[in-house]
Design an enzyme around this catalytic site. Structure first.
Site, PDB file in Angstrom:
ATOM      1  CG  HIS A 210      -1.948   0.947   1.383  1.00 24.83           C
ATOM      2  ND1 HIS A 210      -1.728   2.266   1.678  1.00 24.83           N
ATOM      3  CD2 HIS A 210      -3.281   0.800   1.246  1.00 24.83           C
ATOM      4  CE1 HIS A 210      -2.895   2.896   1.725  1.00 24.83           C
ATOM      5  NE2 HIS A 210      -3.854   2.027   1.461  1.00 24.83           N
TER       6      HIS A 210
ATOM      7  CG  ASP B 257       0.268  -2.543   6.256  1.00 22.97           C
ATOM      8  OD1 ASP B 257      -0.722  -2.704   6.985  1.00 22.97           O
ATOM      9  OD2 ASP B 257       0.244  -1.851   5.209  1.00 22.97           O
TER      10      ASP B 257
ATOM     11  CD  GLN C 266      -7.009  -4.905   3.540  1.00 24.43           C
ATOM     12  OE1 GLN C 266      -7.932  -5.706   3.638  1.00 24.43           O
ATOM     13  NE2 GLN C 266      -7.219  -3.637   3.258  1.00 24.43           N
TER      14      GLN C 266
ATOM     15  CE  LYS D  41      -8.174  -0.273   5.360  1.00 19.92           C
ATOM     16  NZ  LYS D  41      -6.902  -0.298   4.609  1.00 19.92           N
TER      17      LYS D  41
ATOM     18  CB  CYS E 245      -3.583   3.110  -1.696  1.00 21.50           C
ATOM     19  SG  CYS E 245      -4.817   4.327  -1.327  1.00 21.50           S
TER      20      CYS E 245
HETATM   21  C1  LIG Z   1      -5.926   0.490   4.441  1.00 23.10           C
HETATM   22  C2  LIG Z   1      -4.516   0.080   4.390  1.00 23.10           C
HETATM   23  C3  LIG Z   1      -3.493   0.920   4.818  1.00 23.10           C
HETATM   24  C4  LIG Z   1      -3.740   2.345   5.274  1.00 23.10           C
HETATM   25  O1  LIG Z   1      -4.623   2.380   6.310  1.00 23.10           O
HETATM   26  P1  LIG Z   1      -5.278   3.770   6.773  1.00 23.10           P
HETATM   27  O2  LIG Z   1      -6.447   3.347   7.523  1.00 23.10           O
HETATM   28  O3  LIG Z   1      -5.618   4.513   5.508  1.00 23.10           O
HETATM   29  O4  LIG Z   1      -4.274   4.483   7.562  1.00 23.10           O
HETATM   30  C5  LIG Z   1      -2.199   0.450   4.788  1.00 23.10           C
HETATM   31  N1  LIG Z   1      -1.926  -0.783   4.365  1.00 23.10           N
HETATM   32  C6  LIG Z   1      -2.867  -1.626   3.944  1.00 23.10           C
HETATM   33  C7  LIG Z   1      -2.484  -2.994   3.498  1.00 23.10           C
HETATM   34  C8  LIG Z   1      -4.192  -1.223   3.932  1.00 23.10           C
HETATM   35  O5  LIG Z   1      -5.138  -2.057   3.491  1.00 23.10           O
END
Ligand SMILES: *Cc1c(COP(=O)(O)O)cnc(C)c1O
Length: 404
Positions: free
Chosen positions: A121, A199, A202, A225, A363
């Protein structure tokens, strides 16, 4: 709570969109909220408003207790060794920015390398680019295979440069759905003396997170999320690293003593929590964790796997449809394109039929370039979706194909 009952907890699903019952297939962008989280938010503002860590009056003390109880819940949720390793942030992006800024301040030097993968992302690319630029370091891409898996041989080769100080990798790709074998990849990084950030934006809604098993140094995710509120998230980091890192933002709460000439900083976790935090959000984060645990990841996984299997096979029956991302280990996220149509047009026609999907680059522009597509349609499924939702998606897609 079983998975069928869980669906009834989401009031957003109980509405018509363009005259049709809502089919929400955009949980990868933000999940819907269960009643318990909505109630916790409203309870906070109705009866519990006060600042934390400051007052001695009842509401402030109660608020502080709840705030810290949320930290404790988060610690247990990700099996973190210490409570003070859990830092409340504004979300995934904010957490990565904190690490990229503060970590690079002392751990990154001229000529060093930071590895990011093609499937990251933007929020796990850009902060590292900015940090690298400041230090004269380099961000290097770890390529992926056509199926959408990280190219392991290439990863191994890149690690052998002797210059890698950080690997920043997503747990699950928000575009492809690929689940990366983090514990294996973090071990490889540690073997060459690199740190590793995962990260988990997800993965947190789909699978249990255990920082020990993952073997990482930093883990970040946001609440929105995982059925929680926007504007709040978690950074977990190893105590020994967080202790060495300078504050990222400064102001109230992160200090020990301030004179006009000089300030000494507070201990963890306050060192990284300057200013009044998102108290309501933090308290609701606990409600979101409680909600997930009341169902259990095992049931969530079983349910979503069934949906993923069914949706994949039904989508493949549509002529001209190509799924982007066919990793062996995949979460319930499906990106696709349909020959001769633009994803945006498909998204609009689906919306008219009450089916919410995401279209665009998600993104992940480097990933779009890798597959030579400008955009995809993405259907991302969560625990509250069911097989009828898949049927609605398929029939809406057939209609879109007719119209386009
Ligand atoms: C949504 C997402 C982000 C960014 O999250 P924010 O809520 O916009 O700060 C980063 N990495 C992944 C894999 C995402 O799905």
């Amino acid at each position: 709570m079983n998975i069928k009952e869980a669906r009834s907890q989401f009031p957003a699903l109980d509405q018509l969109v363009h005259g049709q019952p809502l089919v929400y297939l955009d949980s990868g962008a933000s999940s819907l909220k269960p009643q318990s989280v909505i109630d916790a938010l409203s309870q906070h503002y109705a009866k519990e408003t006060a600042n934390v860590h400051r007052g001695i009056h009842f509401l402030s003390a109660q608020g502080t207790m709840k705030y810290e109880a949320s930290r404790k819940a988060a610690q247990e949720f990700i099996k973190a060794p210490h409570e003070h390793e859990v830092i409340f942030t504004g979300g995934t992006t904010d957490g990565i920015n904190l690490v990229a800024n503060s970590w690079s301040d002392i751990f990154l030097n001229k000529g060093d390398e930071i590895l990011v993968t093609t499937m990251e992302h933007h929020s796990n690319i850009v902060p590292w680019q900015i940090a690298a630029e400041k230090k004269g370091a380099r961000v290097v891409e770890v390529p992926i295979t056509d199926a959408g898996e990280i190219d392991q041989a290439a990863y191994e080769k890149l690690l052998s440069s002797g210059k890698v100080k950080m690997v920043a990798m997503t747990h699950i790709s928000n575009t492809l759905g690929t689940i990366n074998p983090i514990s294996q990849f973090s071990k490889m990084a540690h073997d060459v003396g690199s740190h590793f950030l995962v990260d988990a934006a997800q993965s947190v809604a789909h699978m249990a997170l255990d920082v020990n098993e993952l073997g990482v140094d930093f883990l970040v995710f946001g609440a929105h999320k995982m059925f929680g509120p926007t504007g709040v998230g978690i950074l977990w980091g190893k105590e020994e690293l967080l202790n060495q890192m300078p504050p990222y933002r400064s102001g109230g709460a992160m200090i020990k003593e301030v004179t006009i000439e000089k300030t000494t900083y507070n201990e963890l976790p306050e060192k990284f929590e300057a200013g009044t935090p998102h108290i309501a959000g933090v308290n609701c984060l606990k409600a979101a964790i409680d909600f997930i645990q009341s169902i259990g990841y095992e049931a969530i996984h079983k349910h979503e796997e069934e949906i993923l299997k069914y949706a994949t096979s039904e989508l493949k029956k549509i002529k001209g449809l190509r799924i982007i991302g066919e990793a062996k280990d995949k979460a319930s996220v499906i990106s696709f394109v349909i020959e001769g149509t633009h994803p945006h047009d498909i998204g609009m026609i689906l919306d008219e039929q009450g089916v919410a999907v995401r279209t665009g680059h998600h993104c992940t522009q480097p990933l779009m370039r890798r597959y030579n597509v400008p955009a995809t349609v993405r259907a991302s499924f969560s625990l509250y979706n069911n097989l009828e939702d898949v049927d609605r998606l398929i029939s809406a897609l057939k209609k879109a194909k007719e119209l386009l």
